[in-house]
Structure formats: structure tokens, C-alpha cells
Design an enzyme around this catalytic site. Structure first.
Site, PDB file in Angstrom:
ATOM      1  CG  HIS A 130     -43.581   2.388   5.123  1.00  0.00           C
ATOM      2  ND1 HIS A 130     -43.793   2.869   3.854  1.00  0.00           N
ATOM      3  CD2 HIS A 130     -44.518   2.988   5.911  1.00  0.00           C
ATOM      4  CE1 HIS A 130     -44.822   3.718   3.867  1.00  0.00           C
ATOM      5  NE2 HIS A 130     -45.272   3.811   5.102  1.00  0.00           N
ATOM      6  CE  LYS A 134     -46.816   0.078   4.475  1.00  0.00           C
ATOM      7  NZ  LYS A 134     -48.062   0.094   5.261  1.00  0.00           N
TER       8      LYS A 134
HETATM    9  N1  LIG Z   1     -53.246   5.137   8.252  1.00  0.00           N
HETATM   10  C1  LIG Z   1     -52.082   5.499   8.796  1.00  0.00           C
HETATM   11  O1  LIG Z   1     -51.795   6.690   9.009  1.00  0.00           O
HETATM   12  C2  LIG Z   1     -51.121   4.420   9.205  1.00  0.00           C
HETATM   13  C3  LIG Z   1     -49.912   4.742   9.824  1.00  0.00           C
HETATM   14  C4  LIG Z   1     -49.076   3.703  10.222  1.00  0.00           C
HETATM   15  C5  LIG Z   1     -49.455   2.389   9.996  1.00  0.00           C
HETATM   16  N2  LIG Z   1     -50.624   2.128   9.368  1.00  0.00           N
HETATM   17  C6  LIG Z   1     -51.112   0.755   9.164  1.00  0.00           C
HETATM   18  O2  LIG Z   1     -51.614   0.294  10.408  1.00  0.00           O
HETATM   19  C7  LIG Z   1     -51.546  -1.128  10.442  1.00  0.00           C
HETATM   20  C8  LIG Z   1     -50.882  -1.566  11.746  1.00  0.00           C
HETATM   21  O3  LIG Z   1     -49.520  -1.175  11.741  1.00  0.00           O
HETATM   22  P1  LIG Z   1     -48.569  -1.478  12.984  1.00  0.00           P
HETATM   23  O4  LIG Z   1     -47.206  -1.047  12.597  1.00  0.00           O
HETATM   24  O5  LIG Z   1     -49.191  -0.937  14.238  1.00  0.00           O
HETATM   25  O6  LIG Z   1     -48.644  -3.085  13.029  1.00  0.00           O
HETATM   26  P2  LIG Z   1     -48.336  -4.049  14.260  1.00  0.00           P
HETATM   27  O7  LIG Z   1     -47.978  -5.376  13.666  1.00  0.00           O
HETATM   28  O8  LIG Z   1     -47.396  -3.415  15.223  1.00  0.00           O
HETATM   29  O9  LIG Z   1     -49.762  -4.183  15.024  1.00  0.00           O
HETATM   30  C9  LIG Z   1     -50.854  -4.889  14.524  1.00  0.00           C
HETATM   31  C10 LIG Z   1     -51.607  -5.458  15.733  1.00  0.00           C
HETATM   32  O10 LIG Z   1     -52.857  -5.987  15.280  1.00  0.00           O
HETATM   33  C11 LIG Z   1     -53.130  -7.111  16.098  1.00  0.00           C
HETATM   34  N3  LIG Z   1     -54.191  -7.927  15.490  1.00  0.00           N
HETATM   35  C12 LIG Z   1     -54.075  -8.906  14.569  1.00  0.00           C
HETATM   36  N4  LIG Z   1     -55.292  -9.437  14.297  1.00  0.00           N
HETATM   37  C13 LIG Z   1     -56.196  -8.762  15.067  1.00  0.00           C
HETATM   38  C14 LIG Z   1     -57.604  -8.843  15.235  1.00  0.00           C
HETATM   39  N5  LIG Z   1     -58.354  -9.726  14.547  1.00  0.00           N
HETATM   40  N6  LIG Z   1     -58.212  -7.994  16.099  1.00  0.00           N
HETATM   41  C15 LIG Z   1     -57.483  -7.098  16.799  1.00  0.00           C
HETATM   42  N7  LIG Z   1     -56.134  -6.971  16.681  1.00  0.00           N
HETATM   43  C16 LIG Z   1     -55.501  -7.794  15.825  1.00  0.00           C
HETATM   44  C17 LIG Z   1     -51.782  -7.811  16.225  1.00  0.00           C
HETATM   45  O11 LIG Z   1     -51.766  -8.725  17.314  1.00  0.00           O
HETATM   46  C18 LIG Z   1     -50.868  -6.609  16.437  1.00  0.00           C
HETATM   47  O12 LIG Z   1     -50.709  -6.314  17.815  1.00  0.00           O
HETATM   48  C19 LIG Z   1     -50.808  -1.547   9.160  1.00  0.00           C
HETATM   49  O13 LIG Z   1     -51.756  -1.924   8.187  1.00  0.00           O
HETATM   50  C20 LIG Z   1     -50.101  -0.275   8.735  1.00  0.00           C
HETATM   51  O14 LIG Z   1     -49.871  -0.211   7.344  1.00  0.00           O
HETATM   52  C21 LIG Z   1     -51.455   3.112   8.967  1.00  0.00           C
END
Ligand SMILES: NC(=O)c1ccc[n+]([C@@H]2O[C@H](COP(=O)([O-])OP(=O)(O)OC[C@H]3O[C@@H](n4cnc5c(N)ncnc54)[C@H](O)[C@@H]3O)[C@@H](O)[C@H]2O)c1
Length: 221
Positions: A130, A134
Site C-alpha cells: 500500500h 496507510k
Molecule cells: N474498504 C476499502 O475498499 C478501502 C479502500 C481504500 C482505503 N480504505 C481505508 O479507508 C480509510 C481512509 O483511507 P484514506 O486513504 O482515504 O485516508 P485519508 O487519510 O486520505 O483520509 C481520512 C480522512 O478522514 C478524516 N477524518 C478523521 N477523523 C474524522 C472524523 N471523526 N470524522 C470525519 N472525518 C474524519 C481526515 O481528516 C481525513 O481527511 C483507511 O482506513 C483505509 O485503510 C478502504
């Protein structure tokens, strides 16, 4: 129209989900919640049918509870949080939640193929790769893949290998080893758009699911 609030809307995944919801003819994006945008999730819940959460491991459970308490169905893509605690809470809730560690169809097909192969070639190792921002390791996808392979009788060697590098998005290999041969499955999400059809499908289906907490995109296919 399904009214959707996106939690984590300023993030990599959340931003892509906002675009996908706005482009979907049967959905309306009613709020973009993210501390980075100065908008609390609670503010967006009152007008929403479904919340989509792509945030952080330490906030996903509290967000999901807030959604369910408000009677808003939750679609959760965040990984690395306590799923058992969510299940327990969801059982007592009127609204449903749907959780998928990976919303990409290719990753789900890899898991299915891995289960099938494990019945004949049980010994295997998982390598997940990744992007370097992450937060959790091993990935939720890798943990789920291991769980499914073990349920099919496979022997997933520990540890699961986690690589974190700039340039990567989300990738996974399962390498099976048998006498005089190996067999490798590999899936690559090279763009976050790979997750969007699965996310939109979950938004459409979450309200009608028979269980209060459903895990895995394969349950919707
Ligand atoms: N299920 C899937 O298919 C899949 C795919 C990709 C990523 N993910 C997961 O998704 C999650 C996010 O990944 P990302 O790369 O977008 O991360 P990222 O860091 O780019 O985004 C996370 C966002 O969440 C916000 N945040 C933090 N606390 C919050 C709250 N209390 N309420 C609302 N927003 C809040 C942050 O400010 C940030 O903008 C990770 O856990 C990742 O592992 C899952």
C-alpha cells in the site's frame, strides 16, 4: 433519491466517494463531513439516509455508532477498527451497517479464488502492498483474506507481509506453494475509482440487508 453523507470527505477515499455519489443519478450528496472541512458528522446526519465512512481506525467505530443511533445506515470502508464492538452495537440498532475491507471487485474475486485454491494447495503466504500513508498494517483486506483462506482449510503462514511505499495504491498477492510448484494470485487497485462501484452498490443495498451488520462485498454480489 438516496441522501448520502460522506465522512472523511477531505481524504483520498472520501473525496473520490463524493465525486461518485454526485455522479450517481439515484443519489444526492447532502453533506461532506470531515474535521479538515470544519464539518462534524453529526451535522450531516439529520438529512441523510446513508453515511459512507472512510476515515481513520481510531474514529470509525464512534462514527458508526453515531450513524446507527441517528437511524442512518452506515457503509464503512475504514479498516483497522474493532469489528466485534461494531457488531455488538449494531445488533441493538434499528439501522444497518455494511463493512467491506475492500470494495474492489477484483480483490473480492481474488479472495474467492484463494479459498478455492487453498482446498488443494493449503500452504500460502500473503503480501500486501500500500501507499506509505496507510495507518494500519496488515491491511484489512489481508486479514480478511487470511480469515477466508483458513476457513477453507488453508494454512496462511505468519506474518502477513506489509510493504509501504510511495507510488502504490492498494495491492495484494497470495502465493501458494506445493510440491515442486508455486501459484501466485495478484490484485492491483491502480486507482481509487476501482472501489466506487462497490461503494455505490453498498449504499443502494445497505438499508434492505437482512442482518444488522454485514461484512464483505461478496455478500452483495
Ligand atoms: N474498504 C476499502 O475498499 C478501502 C479502500 C481504500 C482505503 N480504505 C481505508 O479507508 C480509510 C481512509 O483511507 P484514506 O486513504 O482515504 O485516508 P485519508 O487519510 O486520505 O483520509 C481520512 C480522512 O478522514 C478524516 N477524518 C478523521 N477523523 C474524522 C472524523 N471523526 N470524522 C470525519 N472525518 C474524519 C481526515 O481528516 C481525513 O481527511 C483507511 O482506513 C483505509 O485503510 C478502504
Amino acid at each position: 433519491m438516496i441522501k448520502v453523507v460522506v465522512s472523511g470527505a477531505a481524504g483520498r477515499m472520501g473525496g473520490t466517494v463524493c465525486e461518485a455519489v454526485e455522479a450517481a443519478e439515484d443519489m444526492e450528496l447532502v453533506a461532506k463531513a470531515d474535521p479538515a472541512l470544519g464539518v462534524e458528522l453529526a451535522e450531516g446526519l439529520s438529512g441523510a439516509d446513508v453515511a459512507v465512512d472512510f476515515t481513520t481506525p481510531d474514529t470509525a467505530l464512534a462514527n458508526a455508532r453515531a450513524c446507527l443511533e441517528a437511524g442512518v445506515h452506515a457503509v464503512i470502508g475504514t479498516t483497522g477498527f474493532d469489528l466485534d464492538a461494531l457488531r455488538e452495537f449494531a445488533e441493538r440498532s434499528e439501522a444497518n451497517c455494511f463493512v467491506a475491507p475492500n470494495f474492489a471487485i477484483g480483490a473480492v474475486l481474488l479472495m474467492e479464488a484463494a479459498q478455492s485454491i487453498a482446498r488443494q494447495m493449503p500452504e500460502c503466504e500473503i503480501v500486501e502492498l500500500h501507499h506509505d500513508r496507510k495507518l494500519d498494517a496488515p491491511s484489512g483486506t489481508a486479514k480478511r483474506t487470511a480469515e477466508l483462506i483458513r476457513a477453507a482449510g488453508g494454512n496462511v503462514h505468519e506474518p502477513i507481509h506489509s510493504l509501504r511505499l510511495p507510488g502504490l495504491v492498494a495491492h495484494q498477492e497470495v502465493v501458494f506453494g506445493g510440491e515442486g510448484q508455486t501459484l501466485t494470485l495478484r490484485h492491483d487497485s491502480i486507482d481509487r475509482s476501482s472501489f466506487m462501484p462497490g461503494v455505490l452498490l453498498a449504499v443502494r443495498r445497505v438499508g434492505d440487508l437482512p442482518d444488522s451488520c454485514t461484512v464483505g462485498l461478496e455478500k452483495l454480489l
